[in-house]
Design an enzyme around this catalytic site. Sequence first.
Site, PDB file in Angstrom:
ATOM      1  N   GLY A  47      34.616  33.880  40.692  1.00  0.00           N
ATOM      2  CA  GLY A  47      36.009  33.686  40.272  1.00  0.00           C
ATOM      3  C   GLY A  47      36.711  32.476  40.862  1.00  0.00           C
ATOM      4  CD  GLU A 102      38.368  36.332  45.965  1.00  0.00           C
ATOM      5  OE1 GLU A 102      37.787  35.431  45.334  1.00  0.00           O
ATOM      6  OE2 GLU A 102      37.954  37.509  45.973  1.00  0.00           O
ATOM      7  CG  ASP A 106      44.231  43.843  41.039  1.00  0.00           C
ATOM      8  OD1 ASP A 106      45.400  44.264  41.087  1.00  0.00           O
ATOM      9  OD2 ASP A 106      43.427  44.222  40.161  1.00  0.00           O
ATOM     10  CB  THR A 107      43.248  46.988  44.794  1.00  0.00           C
ATOM     11  OG1 THR A 107      41.958  46.468  45.160  1.00  0.00           O
ATOM     12  CG2 THR A 107      43.241  47.429  43.351  1.00  0.00           C
ATOM     13  N   GLY A 108      43.499  44.390  46.757  1.00  0.00           N
ATOM     14  CA  GLY A 108      43.323  43.909  48.121  1.00  0.00           C
ATOM     15  C   GLY A 108      42.002  44.325  48.751  1.00  0.00           C
ATOM     16  CG  LEU A 111      41.434  38.661  49.952  1.00  0.00           C
ATOM     17  CD1 LEU A 111      42.764  38.051  50.350  1.00  0.00           C
ATOM     18  CD2 LEU A 111      40.315  37.672  50.264  1.00  0.00           C
ATOM     19  CE  LYS A 134      45.919  41.138  38.346  1.00  0.00           C
ATOM     20  NZ  LYS A 134      45.092  42.189  37.734  1.00  0.00           N
ATOM     21  CG  ASP A 163      34.930  37.743  34.692  1.00  0.00           C
ATOM     22  OD1 ASP A 163      35.522  37.867  35.788  1.00  0.00           O
ATOM     23  OD2 ASP A 163      34.157  38.609  34.246  1.00  0.00           O
ATOM     24  NE  ARG A 169      32.773  34.212  35.646  1.00  0.00           N
ATOM     25  CZ  ARG A 169      33.234  35.150  36.466  1.00  0.00           C
ATOM     26  NH1 ARG A 169      34.330  34.938  37.154  1.00  0.00           N
ATOM     27  NH2 ARG A 169      32.609  36.292  36.606  1.00  0.00           N
TER      28      ARG A 169
HETATM   29  P1  IMP Z   1      40.849  43.459  44.477  1.00  0.00           P
HETATM   30  O1  IMP Z   1      39.714  43.823  45.360  1.00  0.00           O
HETATM   31  O2  IMP Z   1      41.364  44.614  43.686  1.00  0.00           O
HETATM   32  O3  IMP Z   1      41.963  42.709  45.188  1.00  0.00           O
HETATM   33  O4  IMP Z   1      40.269  42.544  43.351  1.00  0.00           O
HETATM   34  C1  IMP Z   1      39.904  41.296  43.562  1.00  0.00           C
HETATM   35  C2  IMP Z   1      38.800  40.857  42.631  1.00  0.00           C
HETATM   36  O5  IMP Z   1      38.843  41.473  41.351  1.00  0.00           O
HETATM   37  C3  IMP Z   1      38.993  39.397  42.401  1.00  0.00           C
HETATM   38  O6  IMP Z   1      38.202  38.673  43.295  1.00  0.00           O
HETATM   39  C4  IMP Z   1      38.621  39.203  40.946  1.00  0.00           C
HETATM   40  O7  IMP Z   1      37.267  38.826  40.854  1.00  0.00           O
HETATM   41  C5  IMP Z   1      38.806  40.545  40.297  1.00  0.00           C
HETATM   42  N1  IMP Z   1      40.104  40.616  39.553  1.00  0.00           N
HETATM   43  C6  IMP Z   1      41.228  41.234  39.948  1.00  0.00           C
HETATM   44  N2  IMP Z   1      42.216  41.103  39.044  1.00  0.00           N
HETATM   45  C7  IMP Z   1      41.701  40.384  38.028  1.00  0.00           C
HETATM   46  C8  IMP Z   1      42.244  39.890  36.783  1.00  0.00           C
HETATM   47  O8  IMP Z   1      43.413  40.093  36.412  1.00  0.00           O
HETATM   48  N3  IMP Z   1      41.393  39.175  36.017  1.00  0.00           N
HETATM   49  C9  IMP Z   1      40.103  38.915  36.364  1.00  0.00           C
HETATM   50  N4  IMP Z   1      39.558  39.335  37.525  1.00  0.00           N
HETATM   51  C10 IMP Z   1      40.347  40.064  38.355  1.00  0.00           C
HETATM   52 MG    MG Z   2      36.374  37.780  42.840  1.00  0.00          MG
END
Ligand code: IMP
Ligand code: MG
Length: 179
Positions: A47, A102, A106-108, A111, A134, A163, A169
Amino acid sequence: MTYKIKTLISTSRIQKRISELGKEITGYYKNKVSEEKPLVVIIVQKGASIFGADLIRKIKLPLDLRFMRVVSYRGKTRPQSDPEIFDEIKSGIEDDHVLVIEDILDTGKTLVFIKGYLTKLQPKSLNFAVLLVKKINRVVRTPRIKFKAFNIPNKFVIGYGLDHNEIYRNLPYIGTIED
Ligand code: IMP
Ligand code: MG
């Protein structure tokens, strides 16, 4: 199936913000790194590959480029399971200044996972540069994002590295997908 895509952040806005961010990062690390002790930059695949490629060219410092791959979405628009690591940074960052690039917070979960993993390798410092944050209620306490490009609403976004089922992408802008 094709989706309707709405532009959220244009190519020119992205590029302008990346130039600013590059300057910020350069200023922050200027007196901390050298050719003997370069800034270790880790781009999280896939990403952040486009964002990372543009951003590192705006960082005017000696840097050592690495990659790691973490999978969390598996072709869905919501997280399916805990993140998993693929290509690992096995060693060699001990006592280095490390900057992780990165795509999105999103949810975190991702990271937090990356931070836990890299902290064990004992870098001198660990910071994050993130393209999109987000606006949501995080499920976990997330690491502080030192370098952030944009805040976005809680929508599924694509393009500029991001994606949907591995497609989109290569879009030069960031869009939302209407399904
Ligand atoms: P998290 O662990 O929920 O913070 O998600 C992070 C990962 O999910 C990112 O590194 C992205 O690869 C993927 N992701 C989260 N939100 C999106 C989105 O809106 N579009 C595409 N990929 C996303
Ligand atoms: Mg990612």
